[in-house]
Scaffold this motif. Structure first.
Motif, PDB file in Angstrom:
ATOM      1  N   MET A   1       4.577  46.135  31.616  1.00 17.89           N
ATOM      2  CA  MET A   1       5.409  44.959  31.376  1.00 17.89           C
ATOM      3  C   MET A   1       6.366  45.150  30.209  1.00 17.89           C
ATOM      4  SD  MET A   1       6.160  42.103  32.645  1.00 17.89           S
ATOM      5  CE  MET A   1       6.936  40.574  32.145  1.00 17.89           C
ATOM      6  N   ASN A   2       6.068  46.099  29.326  1.00 19.80           N
ATOM      7  CA  ASN A   2       6.994  46.382  28.234  1.00 19.80           C
ATOM      8  C   ASN A   2       8.363  46.824  28.757  1.00 19.80           C
ATOM      9  OD1 ASN A   2       5.367  45.634  26.117  1.00 19.80           O
ATOM     10  ND2 ASN A   2       4.638  47.706  25.712  1.00 19.80           N
ATOM     11  N   GLY A   3       8.430  47.344  29.981  1.00 24.29           N
ATOM     12  CA  GLY A   3       9.731  47.691  30.555  1.00 24.29           C
ATOM     13  C   GLY A   3      10.644  46.483  30.605  1.00 24.29           C
ATOM     14  N   ALA A   4      10.099  45.335  30.960  1.00 22.40           N
ATOM     15  CA  ALA A   4      10.875  44.092  30.989  1.00 22.40           C
ATOM     16  C   ALA A   4      11.062  43.532  29.576  1.00 22.40           C
ATOM     17  CB  ALA A   4      10.190  43.057  31.878  1.00 22.40           C
ATOM     18  N   SER A   5       9.991  43.474  28.811  1.00 22.65           N
ATOM     19  CA  SER A   5      10.052  42.881  27.478  1.00 22.65           C
ATOM     20  C   SER A   5      10.990  43.640  26.552  1.00 22.65           C
ATOM     21  CB  SER A   5       8.653  42.824  26.866  1.00 22.65           C
ATOM     22  OG  SER A   5       7.851  41.902  27.567  1.00 22.65           O
ATOM     23  N   ASP A   6      10.926  44.956  26.586  1.00 20.82           N
ATOM     24  CA  ASP A   6      11.809  45.758  25.723  1.00 20.82           C
ATOM     25  C   ASP A   6      13.273  45.519  26.075  1.00 20.82           C
ATOM     26  OD1 ASP A   6       9.515  46.762  24.538  1.00 20.82           O
ATOM     27  OD2 ASP A   6       9.664  48.740  25.476  1.00 20.82           O
ATOM     28  N   LEU A   7      13.582  45.397  27.371  1.00 21.12           N
ATOM     29  CA  LEU A   7      14.959  45.149  27.776  1.00 21.12           C
ATOM     30  C   LEU A   7      15.398  43.738  27.375  1.00 21.12           C
ATOM     31  CD1 LEU A   7      17.493  46.281  29.020  1.00 21.12           C
ATOM     32  CD2 LEU A   7      16.619  45.585  31.268  1.00 21.12           C
ATOM     33  N   ALA A   8      14.502  42.767  27.418  1.00 22.95           N
ATOM     34  CA  ALA A   8      14.842  41.408  26.981  1.00 22.95           C
ATOM     35  C   ALA A   8      15.288  41.409  25.525  1.00 22.95           C
ATOM     36  CB  ALA A   8      13.655  40.466  27.182  1.00 22.95           C
ATOM     37  N   VAL A   9      14.559  42.121  24.691  1.00 22.86           N
ATOM     38  CA  VAL A   9      14.899  42.183  23.270  1.00 22.86           C
ATOM     39  C   VAL A   9      16.173  43.010  23.066  1.00 22.86           C
ATOM     40  CG1 VAL A   9      14.110  42.944  20.990  1.00 22.86           C
ATOM     41  CG2 VAL A   9      12.522  41.793  22.547  1.00 22.86           C
ATOM     42  N   ALA A  10      16.324  44.095  23.809  1.00 21.82           N
ATOM     43  CA  ALA A  10      17.539  44.912  23.680  1.00 21.82           C
ATOM     44  C   ALA A  10      18.779  44.121  24.084  1.00 21.82           C
ATOM     45  CB  ALA A  10      17.413  46.176  24.526  1.00 21.82           C
ATOM     46  N   ALA A  11      18.683  43.325  25.136  1.00 23.87           N
ATOM     47  CA  ALA A  11      19.838  42.576  25.630  1.00 23.87           C
ATOM     48  C   ALA A  11      20.139  41.335  24.796  1.00 23.87           C
ATOM     49  CB  ALA A  11      19.621  42.172  27.089  1.00 23.87           C
ATOM     50  N   PHE A  12      19.088  40.606  24.377  1.00 20.26           N
ATOM     51  CA  PHE A  12      19.294  39.320  23.729  1.00 20.26           C
ATOM     52  C   PHE A  12      19.019  39.326  22.231  1.00 20.26           C
ATOM     53  CE2 PHE A  12      18.566  38.180  28.195  1.00 20.26           C
ATOM     54  CZ  PHE A  12      19.664  37.352  28.419  1.00 20.26           C
ATOM     55  N   GLY A  13      18.606  40.455  21.662  1.00 21.21           N
ATOM     56  CA  GLY A  13      18.310  40.490  20.237  1.00 21.21           C
ATOM     57  C   GLY A  13      17.094  39.645  19.912  1.00 21.21           C
ATOM     58  N   ASP A  14      17.095  39.019  18.746  1.00 19.57           N
ATOM     59  CA  ASP A  14      15.937  38.234  18.316  1.00 19.57           C
ATOM     60  C   ASP A  14      15.613  37.075  19.248  1.00 19.57           C
ATOM     61  OD1 ASP A  14      15.199  39.776  16.163  1.00 19.57           O
ATOM     62  OD2 ASP A  14      16.329  38.603  14.698  1.00 19.57           O
ATOM     63  N   VAL A  15      16.626  36.478  19.896  1.00 21.09           N
ATOM     64  CA  VAL A  15      16.324  35.380  20.821  1.00 21.09           C
ATOM     65  C   VAL A  15      15.659  35.898  22.086  1.00 21.09           C
ATOM     66  CG1 VAL A  15      18.180  33.926  19.920  1.00 21.09           C
ATOM     67  CG2 VAL A  15      18.573  35.284  21.970  1.00 21.09           C
ATOM     68  N   GLY A  16      15.595  37.212  22.249  1.00 20.60           N
ATOM     69  CA  GLY A  16      14.910  37.812  23.391  1.00 20.60           C
ATOM     70  C   GLY A  16      13.412  37.952  23.195  1.00 20.60           C
ATOM     71  N   ARG A  17      12.923  37.708  21.967  1.00 21.35           N
ATOM     72  CA  ARG A  17      11.474  37.786  21.717  1.00 21.35           C
ATOM     73  C   ARG A  17      10.814  36.586  22.382  1.00 21.35           C
ATOM     74  NH1 ARG A  17      10.841  42.027  18.851  1.00 21.35           N
ATOM     75  NH2 ARG A  17      12.447  42.727  17.422  1.00 21.35           N
ATOM     76  N   HIS A  18       9.772  36.826  23.145  1.00 21.05           N
ATOM     77  CA  HIS A  18       9.249  35.815  24.061  1.00 21.05           C
ATOM     78  C   HIS A  18       7.731  35.860  24.151  1.00 21.05           C
ATOM     79  CE1 HIS A  18       9.949  39.663  26.057  1.00 21.05           C
ATOM     80  NE2 HIS A  18       8.825  39.392  26.705  1.00 21.05           N
ATOM     81  N   THR A  19       7.176  34.816  24.735  1.00 19.84           N
ATOM     82  CA  THR A  19       5.765  34.844  25.119  1.00 19.84           C
ATOM     83  C   THR A  19       5.704  35.487  26.499  1.00 19.84           C
ATOM     84  OG1 THR A  19       5.791  32.701  26.222  1.00 19.84           O
ATOM     85  CG2 THR A  19       5.302  32.709  23.859  1.00 19.84           C
ATOM     86  N   ARG A  20       4.502  35.916  26.895  1.00 21.76           N
ATOM     87  CA  ARG A  20       4.399  36.477  28.241  1.00 21.76           C
ATOM     88  C   ARG A  20       2.954  36.510  28.701  1.00 21.76           C
ATOM     89  NH1 ARG A  20       5.346  43.054  27.652  1.00 21.76           N
ATOM     90  NH2 ARG A  20       3.146  43.531  27.438  1.00 21.76           N
TER      91      ARG A  20
END
Length: 154
Positions: free
Chosen positions: A112-131
């Motif tokens: 799942m880090n494949g998705a989470s890492d891309l979320a943070v790379a694309a959105f920066g700090d607002v990409g940090r999320h629960t999951r």
């Protein structure tokens, strides 16, 4: 070039595909207030599944992680269709990942880090999320991974 989620994706050599259409009786996204919920997306690349099968059997950890990344690319394509501009995202609230795997497989989080890492790379700090990441016996079309998301937008 401005610093936007799409420009960050472009820096990685990624661009958003045309959003996939539903394959059953559901819609791909729903907006309620400032929240947008994106239905589960499969790891489609150029309109075809990146891989098929289960983690812990025919699908390696590396391929599963890449599949999760492509799932999130498709989540972002749906999100852009919903809001028109990914810069309107003020928070990636939650990602949910479903990993098709054998009963012995336990590296769900790494996949799942494949998705989470891309979320943070694309959105920066607002990409940090629960999951949540859940192992399942099978997914539609024998996909190895499916990812859904919830986003706050301006």
């Amino acid at each position: 070039m401005s610093d936007t989620p799409e420009s960050r994706l472009a820096a990685f050599g990624l661009e958003l595909p045309t959003p996939a259409t539903p394959v059953a009786n559901y819609v791909t996204w729903v907006r309620t207030g400032s929240l947008i919920v994106i239905s589960g997306q499969l790891p489609l690349r150029d309109g075809k599944l990146l891989a098929t099968g289960k983690l812990g059997a025919a699908v390696s950890l590396e391929v599963g992680t890449e599949a999760a990344r492509y799932c999130f690319i498709n989540v972002m394509a749906q999100l852009k269709a919903a809001v028109g501009d990914l810069s309107k995202v003020t928070r990636v609230v939650r990602l949910g990942g479903f990993i098709a795997c054998t009963p012995e497989f336990t590296a769900h989080a790494g996949v799942m880090n494949g998705a989470s890492d891309l979320a943070v790379a694309a959105f920066g700090d607002v990409g940090r999320h629960t999951r949540s990441t859940v192992g399942v016996p099978s997914l539609p079309l024998d996909a190895p991974v499916e990812v859904e998301g919830m986003f706050e937008v301006a």
